[in-house]
Design an enzyme around this catalytic site. Structure first.
Site, PDB file in Angstrom:
ATOM      1  N   GLU A  92      -2.536  -7.279   7.027  1.00 10.69           N
ATOM      2  CA  GLU A  92      -1.155  -7.118   7.708  1.00 10.69           C
ATOM      3  C   GLU A  92      -1.376  -8.176   9.173  1.00 10.69           C
ATOM      4  OE1 GLU A  92       1.910  -7.235   8.703  1.00 10.69           O
ATOM      5  OE2 GLU A  92       2.114  -4.942   7.693  1.00 10.69           O
ATOM      6  N   HIS A 143       0.743  -1.246   0.005  1.00  7.13           N
ATOM      7  CA  HIS A 143      -0.039   0.177  -0.091  1.00  7.13           C
ATOM      8  C   HIS A 143       0.838   1.414  -0.029  1.00  7.13           C
ATOM      9  CE1 HIS A 143       0.837   0.859   4.276  1.00  7.13           C
ATOM     10  NE2 HIS A 143       0.766  -0.621   4.384  1.00  7.13           N
ATOM     11  N   GLY A 144       0.193   2.397  -0.284  1.00 11.13           N
ATOM     12  CA  GLY A 144       0.910   3.655  -0.424  1.00 11.13           C
ATOM     13  C   GLY A 144       0.883   4.327   1.088  1.00 11.13           C
ATOM     14  N   ARG A 168      -6.004   1.036   3.474  1.00 11.68           N
ATOM     15  CA  ARG A 168      -4.679   1.636   3.114  1.00 11.68           C
ATOM     16  C   ARG A 168      -4.282   0.909   1.702  1.00 11.68           C
ATOM     17  NH1 ARG A 168      -3.573  -0.381   8.195  1.00 11.68           N
ATOM     18  NH2 ARG A 168      -2.127  -2.171   8.409  1.00 11.68           N
ATOM     19  N   ASP A 224       0.137   8.308   7.539  1.00 11.82           N
ATOM     20  CA  ASP A 224       0.710   9.084   8.276  1.00 11.82           C
ATOM     21  C   ASP A 224       1.444   8.150   9.534  1.00 11.82           C
ATOM     22  OD1 ASP A 224       0.012  11.343   7.395  1.00 11.82           O
ATOM     23  OD2 ASP A 224      -1.856  11.722   8.680  1.00 11.82           O
ATOM     24  N   TRP A 225       0.754   6.925   9.729  1.00 14.69           N
ATOM     25  CA  TRP A 225       1.384   6.185  10.930  1.00 14.69           C
ATOM     26  C   TRP A 225       2.687   5.366  10.295  1.00 14.69           C
ATOM     27  CZ3 TRP A 225      -2.213   2.611  14.321  1.00 14.69           C
ATOM     28  CH2 TRP A 225      -3.003   3.438  15.232  1.00 14.69           C
ATOM     29  N   ASN A 226       2.852   5.182   9.045  1.00  9.00           N
ATOM     30  CA  ASN A 226       4.163   4.909   8.331  1.00  9.00           C
ATOM     31  C   ASN A 226       5.147   5.946   8.568  1.00  9.00           C
ATOM     32  OD1 ASN A 226       2.744   3.423   5.530  1.00  9.00           O
ATOM     33  ND2 ASN A 226       3.672   2.327   7.174  1.00  9.00           N
TER      34      ASN A 226
END
Length: 213
Positions: free
Chosen positions: A85, A9-10, A61, A13-15
């Site tokens: 995930e 996924h792209g 996501r 904000d948590w990434n």
């Protein structure tokens, strides 16, 4: 044999904040939506490449990364919860720097890479591995002799790469897990092979090397 293009996924904000997402349904951020658009543009250029189906994790996501590609290829997205995930339980929402202080036992279990060690509120690594392998083989069996797309997550890509490369769960991984990367794998019963990994040429200037699942 089925050729599957697994796509992470792209960006969310948590990434960017290096927080474990797991089963939390975190949306794409502006950069992630832009990445999804660039990926769709890449897919539009593949005039000599045909896909039989598009699958996606049911978390938004992944699903929202798949949707622009679905539009340009004129293929509906089939949601598949088995491509989610790993469930990280009590670790979800925590950033890497706070894991050891806020949830030390769960953090130790996660870092151990022990397939049988319990993770409070989440999946063991072994359970996660079994789910991913079973899901991928089931999807591949539906599309024998075809090429398909599957939108998923960083932890899922880790399991797929290890299984296809013969690397154990606790072994070192020398493959990146990049946002909107294209990762091509040939899947046959009990025999997987990596064709190409980590292709981000469509977003070379935008994508970072974040691997937060």
């Amino acid at each position: 044999m089925t050729e599957i293009w697994f796509i992470r996924h792209g960006e969310t904000d948590w990434n960017h904040q290096r927080r474990l997402q797991g089963w939390q349904d975190i949306p794409l951020n502006d950069n992630g939506r832009n990445q999804a658009g660039l990926l769709a543009h890449r897919m539009r250029q593949l005039d000599d490449t045909r896909f039989a189906a598009i699958y996606s994790s049911d978390l938004q996501r992944a699903l929202h990364t798949a949707e622009p590609v679905s539009a340009v290829l004129d293929l509906r997205v089939r949601t598949e919860p088995g491509l989610r995930e790993r469930g990280f339980g009590v670790l979800e929402g925590l950033d890497y720097d706070s894991l050891d202080t806020k949830a030390p036992e769960a953090a130790a279990a996660w870092k151990s890479r022990d397939p049988l060690r319990a993770l409070e509120g989440g999946e063991t690594l072994g359970q996660f591995q079994s789910r991913i392998i079973a899901t991928v083989e089931d999807i591949a069996a539906r599309h024998d002799g075809e090429r398909i797309l599957a939108f998923t997550h960083g932890g899922v890509l880790d399991i797929i790469w290890r299984h296809a490369s013969g690397v154990p769960l606790n072994g070192p991984r020398d493959a990146a897990l990049l946002n909107v990367s294209i990762n091509r794998v040939e899947v046959a019963p009990r025999q997987w092979r990596v064709i190409d990994w980590g292709d981000v040429s469509h977003v070379l200037d935008e994508v970072g090397d974040d691997v937060t699942p």
